[in-house]
Motif scaffolding. Structure first.
Motif: not given
Ligand SMILES: [Zn+2]
Length: 125
Positions: A90, A93, A111, A114
């Protein structure tokens, strides 16, 4: 063992890259077909009803094209991330993106959590 794993992952990445490139090509063809279609009907003469119908078709095509452009740029972005070695992580994050999500949407660079956050920011703006 470690080598075998990384070879397998690299092989997968080659496949993923091919898949992303193929998806980008399909989108490009679709965008081209859409543009050609709009172009070819522009010169035709319509009566009032046809014109109203046509305007809604054109608006739909424009919305469609903008969706294609967004999808194409996401694909190009995913390919760039893949080439930089960050595929599957991701970009917000750093968490690993689930294999299920990647197989469903190989162009994902976030992800699910997010992406949800990014989408809600996007639609709120
Ligand atoms: Zn993420």
């Amino acid at each position: 063992m470690l080598n075998a794993t990384s070879v397998r992952v690299n092989g997968d990445l080659v496949q993923i890259r091919l898949r992303l490139t193929a998806m980008a090509e399909v989108l490009e063809e679709r965008r081209h077909a859409l543009a050609t279609n709009l172009e070819s009907t522009r010169e035709e003469v319509f009566d009032e009803l046809d014109r109203a119908q046509r305007i809604s078709e054109v608006n739909f095509a424009i919305a469609l094209e903008s969706g294609i452009v967004d999808a194409s740029s996401q694909l190009a972005h995913a390919i760039a991330v893949l080439d930089a070695g960050g595929y599957g992580l991701c970009e917000d994050c750093g968490a690993r993106i689930s294999a299920a999500r990647l197989s469903f949407r190989p162009e994902s660079t976030r992800c699910l959590t997010c992406q949800g956050t990014a989408d809600s920011k996007h639609s709120a703006a």
